[in-house]
Every structure is written in structure tokens, then in C-alpha cells.
Design a protein around this motif. Structure first.
Motif, mmCIF file in Angstrom:
data_model
loop_
_atom_site.group_PDB
_atom_site.id
_atom_site.type_symbol
_atom_site.label_atom_id
_atom_site.label_comp_id
_atom_site.label_asym_id
_atom_site.label_seq_id
_atom_site.Cartn_x
_atom_site.Cartn_y
_atom_site.Cartn_z
ATOM 1 N N ILE A 37 0.813 -1.206 0.000
ATOM 2 C CA ILE A 37 0.000 0.000 0.000
ATOM 3 C C ILE A 37 0.850 1.261 0.000
ATOM 4 C CG2 ILE A 37 -0.233 0.226 2.512
ATOM 5 C CD1 ILE A 37 -3.237 0.845 1.989
ATOM 6 N N VAL A 38 2.074 1.197 0.498
ATOM 7 C CA VAL A 38 2.967 2.351 0.472
ATOM 8 C C VAL A 38 4.140 2.138 -0.464
ATOM 9 C CG1 VAL A 38 2.323 3.103 2.772
ATOM 10 C CG2 VAL A 38 4.281 1.577 2.500
ATOM 11 N N GLY A 39 4.129 1.012 -1.184
ATOM 12 C CA GLY A 39 5.156 0.755 -2.192
ATOM 13 C C GLY A 39 6.551 0.554 -1.650
ATOM 14 N N ARG A 40 6.667 -0.092 -0.490
ATOM 15 C CA ARG A 40 7.995 -0.312 0.090
ATOM 16 C C ARG A 40 8.267 -1.795 0.264
ATOM 17 N NH1 ARG A 40 8.148 4.289 4.925
ATOM 18 N NH2 ARG A 40 7.743 6.082 3.569
ATOM 19 N N THR A 41 9.526 -2.160 0.075
ATOM 20 C CA THR A 41 9.976 -3.528 0.268
ATOM 21 C C THR A 41 11.261 -3.510 1.074
ATOM 22 O OG1 THR A 41 9.018 -4.278 -1.824
ATOM 23 C CG2 THR A 41 10.722 -5.655 -0.859
ATOM 24 N N TYR A 42 11.353 -4.401 2.052
ATOM 25 C CA TYR A 42 12.531 -4.480 2.903
ATOM 26 C C TYR A 42 13.090 -5.895 2.860
ATOM 27 C CZ TYR A 42 10.336 -0.235 4.663
ATOM 28 O OH TYR A 42 9.750 1.007 4.761
ATOM 29 N N TRP A 43 14.412 -5.988 2.971
ATOM 30 C CA TRP A 43 15.099 -7.278 2.914
ATOM 31 C C TRP A 43 15.993 -7.469 4.130
ATOM 32 C CZ3 TRP A 43 13.974 -10.732 -0.858
ATOM 33 C CH2 TRP A 43 13.363 -10.244 -2.019
ATOM 34 N N GLY A 44 16.106 -8.722 4.547
ATOM 35 C CA GLY A 44 17.095 -9.067 5.549
ATOM 36 C C GLY A 44 18.457 -9.233 4.895
ATOM 37 N N GLN A 45 19.446 -9.540 5.726
ATOM 38 C CA GLN A 45 20.817 -9.630 5.229
ATOM 39 C C GLN A 45 21.115 -10.974 4.574
ATOM 40 O OE1 GLN A 45 19.921 -10.095 8.327
ATOM 41 N NE2 GLN A 45 21.067 -11.842 9.133
ATOM 42 N N GLY A 46 20.253 -11.941 4.781
ATOM 43 C CA GLY A 46 20.430 -13.261 4.194
ATOM 44 C C GLY A 46 21.096 -14.240 5.139
ATOM 45 N N THR A 47 20.707 -15.496 5.015
ATOM 46 C CA THR A 47 21.313 -16.557 5.820
ATOM 47 C C THR A 47 21.568 -17.755 4.911
ATOM 48 O OG1 THR A 47 21.100 -17.877 7.849
ATOM 49 C CG2 THR A 47 19.082 -17.498 6.602
ATOM 50 N N GLN A 48 22.751 -18.338 5.037
ATOM 51 C CA GLN A 48 23.153 -19.426 4.149
ATOM 52 C C GLN A 48 22.557 -20.748 4.602
ATOM 53 O OE1 GLN A 48 25.354 -19.370 1.273
ATOM 54 N NE2 GLN A 48 24.548 -21.468 1.084
ATOM 55 N N VAL A 49 21.995 -21.466 3.641
ATOM 56 C CA VAL A 49 21.540 -22.840 3.859
ATOM 57 C C VAL A 49 22.299 -23.726 2.875
ATOM 58 C CG1 VAL A 49 19.605 -24.443 3.654
ATOM 59 C CG2 VAL A 49 19.265 -22.195 4.707
ATOM 60 N N THR A 50 22.982 -24.721 3.415
ATOM 61 C CA THR A 50 23.736 -25.648 2.577
ATOM 62 C C THR A 50 23.287 -27.072 2.870
ATOM 63 O OG1 THR A 50 25.657 -24.172 2.568
ATOM 64 C CG2 THR A 50 26.025 -26.466 1.913
ATOM 65 N N VAL A 51 22.862 -27.780 1.827
ATOM 66 C CA VAL A 51 22.392 -29.154 1.973
ATOM 67 C C VAL A 51 23.369 -30.067 1.246
ATOM 68 C CG1 VAL A 51 20.466 -30.745 1.673
ATOM 69 C CG2 VAL A 51 20.026 -28.299 1.996
ATOM 70 N N THR A 52 23.957 -30.987 1.988
ATOM 71 C CA THR A 52 24.950 -31.902 1.411
ATOM 72 C C THR A 52 24.316 -33.248 1.080
ATOM 73 O OG1 THR A 52 25.604 -32.705 3.589
ATOM 74 C CG2 THR A 52 26.783 -30.798 2.725
ATOM 75 N N THR A 53 24.936 -33.955 0.166
ATOM 76 C CA THR A 53 24.424 -35.275 -0.207
ATOM 77 C C THR A 53 24.873 -36.330 0.790
ATOM 78 O OG1 THR A 53 26.348 -35.604 -1.619
ATOM 79 C CG2 THR A 53 24.367 -34.725 -2.654
#
Length: 117
Positions: free
Chosen positions: A101-117
Motif C-alpha cells: 500500500i505504500v510501495g515499500r519492500t525491505y530485505w534481511g541480510q540473508g542466511t546461508q543454507v547448505t544441503v549436502t548429499t
């Protein structure tokens, strides 16, 4: 400015589970869509799951039946429960708050996910 703080990433074997959590200060919370996106190396950022302020939930086809998104309107958190993880789920996961409604988007800094075989 809205600061989103993510936690819960890590290294897990294929078939395992992780739970990501994102905490927000609460600004615009009641009119926001909260979501999780991910970006793998060499690929574009893509939607994983999102939940609107009305409770409508959307999942990417690739995670349906394995991931679940939870929104807590009292604590201002949005969690992503990830089960039956696959190597192709490996990516940096980002929390997102969209206030259309106010045209804003916010993002976090990110977190790594690693899936091994």
C-alpha cells in the motif's frame, strides 16, 4: 527504515530439516506480506514462500509439501520450516517484508543454507 534479522541457517544433510526465523521491528506489520526468498549461485533470486496480512500463503512449486511458513503477528516474526531438504535447496535465504500500500519492500541480510548429499 525496517531492519529484518534472520537466523537459523546452516549445514544439513539431504533429508534433514532446518527452521529459519526472521524478526522485524513491527513497522507496517499489519499491512505487510512477509516472505522468504532464496538465491543460489549463478541464479536469480526466487520466491520460496510468502504469507499476506490476510493469511493467504503461496509456495514455490519446488518446495510444496516440504516447507511451511509461519507468521506470528504478536511477536512480529516469520519462520520457514524446511523439511526433507535437498541439495538443490542450497542457497542464501532472504526474509522479505512487502508493504504494497505504500510501495515499500525491505530485505534481511540473508542466511546461508547448505544441503549436502
Amino acid at each position: 527504515q525496517v531492519e529484518l534479522v534472520e537466523s537459523g541457517g546452516g549445514l544439513v544433510q539431504s533429508g534433514g530439516s532446518l527452521r529459519l526465523s526472521c524478526a522485524a521491528p513491527g513497522n507496517f506489520w499489519s499491512i505487510s506480506t512477509l516472505g522468504w526468498y532464496r538465491q543460489a549461485p549463478g541464479k536469480e533470486r526466487e520466491l520460496v514462500a510468502r504469507v499476506s496480512h490476510g493469511g493467504t500463503i503461496t509456495y514455490a512449486d519446488s518446495v510444496k509439501g516440504r516447507f511451511a511458513i509461519f507468521r506470528d503477528d504478536d511477536r512480529h516474526t516469520v519462520d520457514l520450516q524446511m523439511d526433507s531438504l535437498k541439495p538443490e535447496d542450497t542457497a542464501i535465504y532472504y526474509c522479505n517484508q512487502a508493504v504494497g500500500i505504500v510501495g515499500r519492500t525491505y530485505w534481511g541480510q540473508g542466511t546461508q543454507v547448505t544441503v549436502t548429499t
